[in-house]
Design an enzyme around this catalytic site. Structure first.
Site, PDB file in Angstrom:
ATOM      1  N   THR A 123     -38.863 -17.888 -25.299  1.00  0.00           N
ATOM      2  CA  THR A 123     -40.255 -18.251 -25.578  1.00  0.00           C
ATOM      3  C   THR A 123     -40.644 -19.511 -24.808  1.00  0.00           C
ATOM      4  O   THR A 123     -41.762 -19.651 -24.330  1.00  0.00           O
ATOM      5  CB  THR A 123     -40.441 -18.504 -27.088  1.00  0.00           C
TER       6      THR A 123
ATOM      7  N   SER B  45     -36.700 -28.799 -27.895  1.00  0.00           N
ATOM      8  CA  SER B  45     -37.785 -28.983 -28.844  1.00  0.00           C
ATOM      9  C   SER B  45     -37.307 -29.402 -30.225  1.00  0.00           C
ATOM     10  O   SER B  45     -36.652 -30.415 -30.382  1.00  0.00           O
ATOM     11  CB  SER B  45     -38.619 -27.699 -28.887  1.00  0.00           C
ATOM     12  N   HIS B  46     -37.604 -28.552 -31.208  1.00  0.00           N
ATOM     13  CA  HIS B  46     -37.309 -28.881 -32.603  1.00  0.00           C
ATOM     14  C   HIS B  46     -35.869 -28.549 -32.987  1.00  0.00           C
ATOM     15  O   HIS B  46     -35.460 -28.813 -34.103  1.00  0.00           O
ATOM     16  CB  HIS B  46     -38.260 -28.092 -33.494  1.00  0.00           C
TER      17      HIS B  46
ATOM     18  N   LYS C 127     -36.840 -26.273 -19.016  1.00  0.00           N
ATOM     19  CA  LYS C 127     -37.896 -25.330 -18.628  1.00  0.00           C
ATOM     20  C   LYS C 127     -38.671 -25.891 -17.445  1.00  0.00           C
ATOM     21  O   LYS C 127     -38.682 -27.110 -17.206  1.00  0.00           O
ATOM     22  CB  LYS C 127     -38.811 -25.004 -19.796  1.00  0.00           C
TER      23      LYS C 127
ATOM     24  N   ASP D   7     -42.181 -33.515 -33.431  1.00  0.00           N
ATOM     25  CA  ASP D   7     -40.859 -32.908 -33.272  1.00  0.00           C
ATOM     26  C   ASP D   7     -40.029 -33.563 -32.168  1.00  0.00           C
ATOM     27  O   ASP D   7     -40.404 -34.611 -31.639  1.00  0.00           O
ATOM     28  CB  ASP D   7     -41.006 -31.413 -32.990  1.00  0.00           C
TER      29      ASP D   7
ATOM     30  N   ASP E 212     -39.496 -33.050 -28.961  1.00  0.00           N
ATOM     31  CA  ASP E 212     -40.080 -33.375 -27.658  1.00  0.00           C
ATOM     32  C   ASP E 212     -41.559 -33.750 -27.756  1.00  0.00           C
ATOM     33  O   ASP E 212     -42.249 -33.831 -26.736  1.00  0.00           O
ATOM     34  CB  ASP E 212     -39.879 -32.222 -26.661  1.00  0.00           C
TER      35      ASP E 212
ATOM     36  N   ASP F 214     -44.284 -32.267 -28.941  1.00  0.00           N
ATOM     37  CA  ASP F 214     -45.436 -31.375 -28.761  1.00  0.00           C
ATOM     38  C   ASP F 214     -45.906 -30.737 -30.060  1.00  0.00           C
ATOM     39  O   ASP F 214     -46.986 -30.157 -30.114  1.00  0.00           O
ATOM     40  CB  ASP F 214     -45.179 -30.310 -27.678  1.00  0.00           C
ATOM     41  N   ARG F 215     -45.108 -30.824 -31.125  1.00  0.00           N
ATOM     42  CA  ARG F 215     -45.554 -30.261 -32.409  1.00  0.00           C
ATOM     43  C   ARG F 215     -46.091 -31.359 -33.320  1.00  0.00           C
ATOM     44  O   ARG F 215     -45.769 -32.528 -33.126  1.00  0.00           O
ATOM     45  CB  ARG F 215     -44.375 -29.593 -33.119  1.00  0.00           C
TER      46      ARG F 215
ATOM     47  N   THR G 267     -46.976 -15.152 -29.009  1.00  0.00           N
ATOM     48  CA  THR G 267     -46.356 -16.451 -29.283  1.00  0.00           C
ATOM     49  C   THR G 267     -45.813 -17.053 -27.989  1.00  0.00           C
ATOM     50  O   THR G 267     -45.166 -16.366 -27.207  1.00  0.00           O
ATOM     51  CB  THR G 267     -45.210 -16.255 -30.296  1.00  0.00           C
TER      52      THR G 267
ATOM     53  N   GLU H 208     -49.175 -21.216 -35.338  1.00  0.00           N
ATOM     54  CA  GLU H 208     -48.679 -21.482 -36.690  1.00  0.00           C
ATOM     55  C   GLU H 208     -47.437 -22.344 -36.672  1.00  0.00           C
ATOM     56  O   GLU H 208     -47.093 -22.956 -37.670  1.00  0.00           O
ATOM     57  CB  GLU H 208     -48.399 -20.165 -37.430  1.00  0.00           C
TER      58      GLU H 208
ATOM     59  N   LYS I  15     -48.862 -27.986 -25.805  1.00  0.00           N
ATOM     60  CA  LYS I  15     -49.338 -28.447 -27.100  1.00  0.00           C
ATOM     61  C   LYS I  15     -48.983 -29.927 -27.220  1.00  0.00           C
ATOM     62  O   LYS I  15     -48.127 -30.419 -26.498  1.00  0.00           O
ATOM     63  CB  LYS I  15     -48.754 -27.607 -28.223  1.00  0.00           C
TER      64      LYS I  15
ATOM     65  N   ARG J 239     -38.733 -13.660 -38.100  1.00  0.00           N
ATOM     66  CA  ARG J 239     -39.860 -14.376 -38.684  1.00  0.00           C
ATOM     67  C   ARG J 239     -40.784 -13.354 -39.346  1.00  0.00           C
ATOM     68  O   ARG J 239     -41.203 -12.379 -38.708  1.00  0.00           O
ATOM     69  CB  ARG J 239     -40.633 -15.144 -37.615  1.00  0.00           C
TER      70      ARG J 239
HETATM   71  C1  G16 Z   1     -41.994 -22.848 -28.701  1.00  0.00           C
HETATM   72  C2  G16 Z   1     -43.196 -22.285 -28.011  1.00  0.00           C
HETATM   73  C3  G16 Z   1     -44.253 -21.964 -29.026  1.00  0.00           C
HETATM   74  C4  G16 Z   1     -43.695 -21.048 -30.103  1.00  0.00           C
HETATM   75  C5  G16 Z   1     -42.456 -21.664 -30.714  1.00  0.00           C
HETATM   76  C6  G16 Z   1     -41.742 -20.727 -31.655  1.00  0.00           C
HETATM   77  O1  G16 Z   1     -42.316 -24.074 -29.261  1.00  0.00           O
HETATM   78  O2  G16 Z   1     -43.725 -23.181 -27.066  1.00  0.00           O
HETATM   79  O3  G16 Z   1     -45.295 -21.347 -28.347  1.00  0.00           O
HETATM   80  O4  G16 Z   1     -44.653 -20.831 -31.090  1.00  0.00           O
HETATM   81  O5  G16 Z   1     -41.546 -21.976 -29.702  1.00  0.00           O
HETATM   82  O6  G16 Z   1     -41.342 -19.607 -30.937  1.00  0.00           O
HETATM   83  P1  G16 Z   1     -40.406 -18.504 -31.566  1.00  0.00           P
HETATM   84  O7  G16 Z   1     -41.164 -17.983 -32.761  1.00  0.00           O
HETATM   85  O8  G16 Z   1     -40.220 -17.500 -30.483  1.00  0.00           O
HETATM   86  O9  G16 Z   1     -39.134 -19.178 -31.999  1.00  0.00           O
HETATM   87  P2  G16 Z   1     -41.374 -25.332 -29.016  1.00  0.00           P
HETATM   88  O10 G16 Z   1     -42.033 -26.453 -29.766  1.00  0.00           O
HETATM   89  O11 G16 Z   1     -40.045 -24.918 -29.579  1.00  0.00           O
HETATM   90  O12 G16 Z   1     -41.332 -25.495 -27.541  1.00  0.00           O
END
Ligand code: G16
Length: 543
Positions: free
Chosen positions: A18, A113-114, A126, A277, A279, A281-282, A344, A364, A376, A496
């Site tokens: 993703t 990320s998170h 990325k 979070d 990095d 962005d959340r 997503t 979400e 984001k 999910r």
């Molecule tokens: C990434 C993507 C988001 C996505 C999230 C969850 O966020 O940038 O667009 O909503 O993952 O994705 P999944 O449901 O496939 O785990 P982040 O903050 O992890 O970069």
């Protein structure tokens, strides 16, 4: 200094998910693993003069080492100039901002990320393109294809660059500029929001806690909230980035940001709470005893966009990811603008923003942002809310309740079943797909199924098509059940389950969310066999 060509062989599983390639740190530490992926990025970009690149990450374990490797490889591939954040630090939104401001060719972001960090945690990488946003699928697929065929990578044998001192050095012919990671980003925020009004709000004694979760937004929040906006020191908590995020899970939701939620639910809670979070962005927005769902936050920002100077002329459109609640669609209807539904992944918003079809985007998964960059942006959302609180003189709860009274409430929750057996998860999705034709038109425990499909997205800008983006079961009363497999997990599969129910009547806006969605959750289990197939009695995380 010389450029070396090192023989290598492909690794399996280097297909970006993703949001880039995310794996356990131990997988990234295998000799050649990172190098192969970076070589594949450079092979995909091709050669070309006068190109500059932005490099930075969220400071997690392996960040510094990876930055040094990428710098030496960039030099070996003829990059002219690299802008790197001091200490190898740049939040994801800051990378996007710096790419755009300095007209860079692209950027490499180091983050999972998170996901938790540390030697046993996760790492990620990325590529972002010149608009500052995540590379679209045609580029990530080309990178993946290159990882499968490469036989060597090129790297300079130059010594490490001192990342802790601002200024310019060289590797081979490439200029390396170590930049202040906060300055460009903070300048952009000051142009978008009414900093005077927010400063006056804090001066009147307004209290706030921003939980940086020991992650990258700490330095940004310190500089902007406590520095530029005059919030008292102590407003930012857990504000020093650590390589292992203090052992925590830097995901700003009520489960993982439990410290903030306890504070906001307790006696003497501050007026406003927020978290970000790994990095940066959340975001999570919290009032006293009220965590605002990300879907509601997007809708509320959209409905009130013009309070912020950067959006005073209004918004051109909204986009939300498919599983995100339809609260924003109702605002778009009222404003007479379009609301786009995308798969997503923030990468799907880039084309819509570049074509000026949308100003605001949200997901979400605690992601909100606008066309100011192409990622984001956690602090951006927090600053928007501060601007709204300052301009309206209202509290978070009053704003949320008035929004529900006007537009109705979309009860919403996501149930995650993490690290389940990947085979069982695939079988469940397959079985759901096979049921789709007979689901439409059926009655399920009082709900009438209006539509049932596996979401397909036709990008209105470049005509690309993304298939199999999640099973949607849409009821005639607007309720929805959505199933997806996560594309960001690093262990087994994560299922999910997204649940949504619309309630127009303000007299029924005080239900407990899980109670309001209980029947939908039961229907979801009945048609998918989720618990039976996974052997799990309940979700690992509920947000
Ligand atoms: C990434 C993507 C988001 C996505 C999230 C969850 O966020 O940038 O667009 O909503 O993952 O994705 P999944 O449901 O496939 O785990 P982040 O903050 O992890 O970069």
């Amino acid at each position: 200094m010389t450029i070396q060509t090192v023989a290598t062989t492909p690794f399996a599983g280097q297909r970006p998910g993703t949001s880039g390639l995310r794996k356990k740190v131990t997988e990234f530490q295998q000799p050649g693993y990172l190098e192969n992926f970076v070589e594949a990025i450079f092979l995909t970009l091709g050669e070309g003069a006068e190109r500059s690149l932005v490099v930075g990450g969220d400071g997690r374990y392996f960040n510094r080492q990876a930055v040094q490797t990428i710098l030496r490889m960039a030099a070996a591939h003829g990059i002219e100039r690299v802008l790197v954040g001091r200490g190898g630090i740049l939040s994801t939104p800051a990378v996007s901002c710096v790419i755009r401001k300095h007209a860079a060719f692209g950027g490499i972001v180091l983050s999972a990320s998170h996901n938790p960090g540390g030697p046993d945690g996760d790492f990620g990488i990325k590529y972002n393109i010149e608009n500052g946003g995540p590379a679209p699928e045609k580029i990530t697929e080309a990178i993946f294809a290159n990882t499968q065929t490469l036989t060597a990578y090129r790297i300079s044998d130059a010594p490490p660059v001192d990342l802790d001192v601002l200024g310019t050095t060289r590797i081979e012919n490439m200029v390396v500029e170590v930049i202040d990671p906060v300055a460009d980003y903070a300048g952009l925020m000051a142009r978008l929001f009414d900093f005077d009004a927010i400063r006056a709000l804090f001066a009147r004694g307004f209290s706030m806690r921003f939980d940086a979760m020991h992650a990258v937004s700490g330095p940004y929040a310190h500089a902007i909230l406590e520095g530029m906006l005059g919030a008292p020191s102590g407003t930012v908590i857990n504000g020093v980035p650590r390589e292992d995020f203090g052992g925590g899970h830097p995901d700003p939701n009520p489960v993982n940001a439990a410290e903030l939620i306890a504070l906001m639910n307790g006696p003497g809670a501050p007026d406003f709470g927020a978290a970000s979070d790994g990095d940066g962005d959340r975001n999570m927005i919290v009032g006293r005893r009220l965590a605002v769902t990300p879907s509601d936050s997007l809708a509320i920002i959209a409905a009130n966009a013009t309070v912020a100077p950067g959006y005073k002329h209004g918004i051109s459109g909204i986009a939300r990811s498919m599983p995100t609640s339809t609260a924003a669609d109702r605002v778009a209807d009222a404003l007479g603008i379009s609301c786009f539904e995308t798969p997503t992944g923030w990468k799907y918003f880039g084309n819509l923003m570049d074509a000026n079809l949308v100003t605001l985007c949200g997901e979400e998964s605690y992601g909100t942002g606008s066309h100011h960059i192409r990622e984001k942006d956690g602090l951006w959302a927090v600053l928007f809310w501060l601007n709204l609180l300052a301009a309206s003189g209202k509290g978070v709860e009053q704003i949320v309740r008035e929004h529900w009274a006007r537009f109705g409430r979309n009860y919403y929750s996501r149930h995650d079943y993490e690290a389940v057996d990947a085979g069982a998860a695939d079988q469940m999705m397959q079985a759901l797909r096979e049921q789709l034709p007979e689901l439409a038109g059926r009655r399920l425990d009082g709900h009438h199924v209006a539509e049932a499909d596996d979401f397909v997205y036709n990008d209105p800008v470049d005509g690309s098509v993304a298939t199999r983006q999640g099973i949607r079961i849409i009821m005639s009363d607007g309720s929805r059940i959505v199933f997806r497999l996560s594309g960001t997990g690093t262990e087994g599969a994560t299922i999910r389950l997204y649940l949504e129910r619309y309630e127009p009547d303000p007299a029924r806006h005080d239900l407990d969310t899980q109670e309001a969605l209980r029947r939908l959750a039961e229907i979801a289990d009945d048609i998918s066999g989720l618990r039976r197939r996974t052997g799990r009695e309940s979700p690992t995380v509920i947000t």
